[in-house]
Write an enzyme that holds these catalytic residues in place. Structure first.
Site, PDB file in Angstrom:
ATOM      1  N   TYR A 103      17.028 -12.287  15.523  1.00  0.00           N
ATOM      2  CA  TYR A 103      15.477 -11.976  15.236  1.00  0.00           C
ATOM      3  C   TYR A 103      14.827 -12.201  16.382  1.00  0.00           C
ATOM      4  O   TYR A 103      13.796 -11.417  16.864  1.00  0.00           O
ATOM      5  CB  TYR A 103      15.230 -13.054  14.256  1.00  0.00           C
ATOM      6  CG  TYR A 103      13.582 -13.621  14.256  1.00  0.00           C
ATOM      7  CD1 TYR A 103      12.505 -12.583  14.224  1.00  0.00           C
ATOM      8  CD2 TYR A 103      13.168 -14.699  14.062  1.00  0.00           C
ATOM      9  CE1 TYR A 103      11.184 -12.936  14.148  1.00  0.00           C
ATOM     10  CE2 TYR A 103      11.811 -15.086  14.266  1.00  0.00           C
ATOM     11  CZ  TYR A 103      10.622 -14.046  14.213  1.00  0.00           C
ATOM     12  OH  TYR A 103       9.642 -14.355  14.373  1.00  0.00           O
ATOM     13  N   THR A 121       0.855  -1.251  -0.140  1.00  0.00           N
ATOM     14  CA  THR A 121      -0.130   0.010   0.174  1.00  0.00           C
ATOM     15  C   THR A 121       0.945   1.347  -0.031  1.00  0.00           C
ATOM     16  O   THR A 121       0.331   2.251   0.137  1.00  0.00           O
ATOM     17  CB  THR A 121      -0.893  -0.111   1.330  1.00  0.00           C
ATOM     18  OG1 THR A 121      -0.304   0.112   2.300  1.00  0.00           O
ATOM     19  CG2 THR A 121      -1.899  -1.240   1.348  1.00  0.00           C
TER      20      THR A 121
END
Length: 295
Positions: A125, A34
């Site tokens: 992570y 988007t």
């Protein structure tokens, strides 16, 4: 409610958006698709301001532990910096649901893992997800948001014909072996190591339920899993049953790894009124296979 979903075009995000729509919510997706980069503070602020969300489901993240060793700064930039940008953009207390991961527990525990265990991140992570959790909880303590942190175990299966395509995970590789894209799937030792596989549809349902649980000033953490362990060998067997095809397997030497990592989901059951209805190996493989072979 107007619900903003970051990462709404991803594997989990698509399932969450479907569940939100089914529950009657209006959904706005924030993602690169988007035109919004979660790392761009100004862009995030503009998108959040335009959406005026009543609730936020923050799913956008980098998620490969091995890759994070080569790019730790990138992982912290997205997973922690992106979370910070999103929190800074919010105006007024709203429910804030963060998708985290069971990887925060590390590999030194075994058996059923409860939310009260100390976190032991073993990769950049994992450390970035711990930091994001802590950031959200600390912000919630000020009354600025109501936080629910969902520690997802091995998300699998498919919703709406969209399944997991991450080839660092066993189920996509099992299906690749079935279709001949791989010569075989590789198991460590006899494949007896058990992990907890949770259907993506069940995780999506939990995310929707979590919105109602999030009250300003509070922070709740829940494990999302099946509550049962499934061995790597059992995943291969289930794939054979579901597809009706032989799954070629190569057994590598055993590796040092936790023998059993399973979610204790009693807190999610009690706190969210949630149950992993679809998280059986056969249902997971059936839906994953249908998505994998769809045109």
């Amino acid at each position: 409610m107007r619900v903003l979903v970051t990462g709404g075009h991803g594997y989990l995000g698509g399932a969450v958006c479907q569940s939100l729509h089914a529950a009657g919510h209006d959904v706005t997706v924030l993602s690169r698709g988007t035109g919004v980069d979660i790392r761009d503070r100004a862009s995030v602020a503009g998108a959040v301001g335009a959406a005026r969300p009543d609730a936020v489901c923050h799913l956008a993240a980098l998620t490969r532990a091995r890759d994070s060793f080569a790019d730790p700064l990138g992982y912290f930039d997205v997973n922690v910096g992106g979370t910070l940008n999103l929190l800074l953009a919010l105006d007024g207390p709203v429910p804030f649901v963060l998708a985290s991961s069971s990887i925060v527990y590390g590999g030194r525990h075994t058996g059923a893992l409860t939310e009260d265990l100390p976190v032991r991140p073993e990769s950049p992570y994992a450390a970035s997800k711990v930091a994001a959790e802590q950031l959200v909880a600390a912000h919630a303590a000020t009354g600025a948001v109501g936080a629910v942190i969902l520690r997802c175990f091995n998300i699998s299966g498919a919703v709406g014909g969209v399944g997991d395509t991450d080839t660092t995970r066993i189920i996509p590789n099992v299906l690749r072996a079935v279709t001949g894209e791989l010569p075989h799937v590789t198991l460590n030792g006899d494949g007896s190591a058990t992990r907890d596989f949770v259907h993506v549809a069940d995780v999506a349902r939990a995310v929707v339920a979590a919105i109602a649980k999030a009250e300003p000033g509070s922070s709740h953490t829940y494990n999302l899993g099946s509550g049962a362990g499934t061995s790597m060998a059992a995943i291969v067997e289930a794939a054979g049953r579901v597809t009706g095809k032989r799954v070629p397997v190569r057994h590598d030497p055993p590796k040092p790894e936790p023998p059993h990592l399973i979610a204790d989901i009693s807190r999610a059951r009690a706190g969210l009124g949630w149950d992993p209805a679809y998280s059986t190996p056969d249902r997971i493989l059936t839906d994953a296979w249908a998505a994998w072979t769809a045109p």
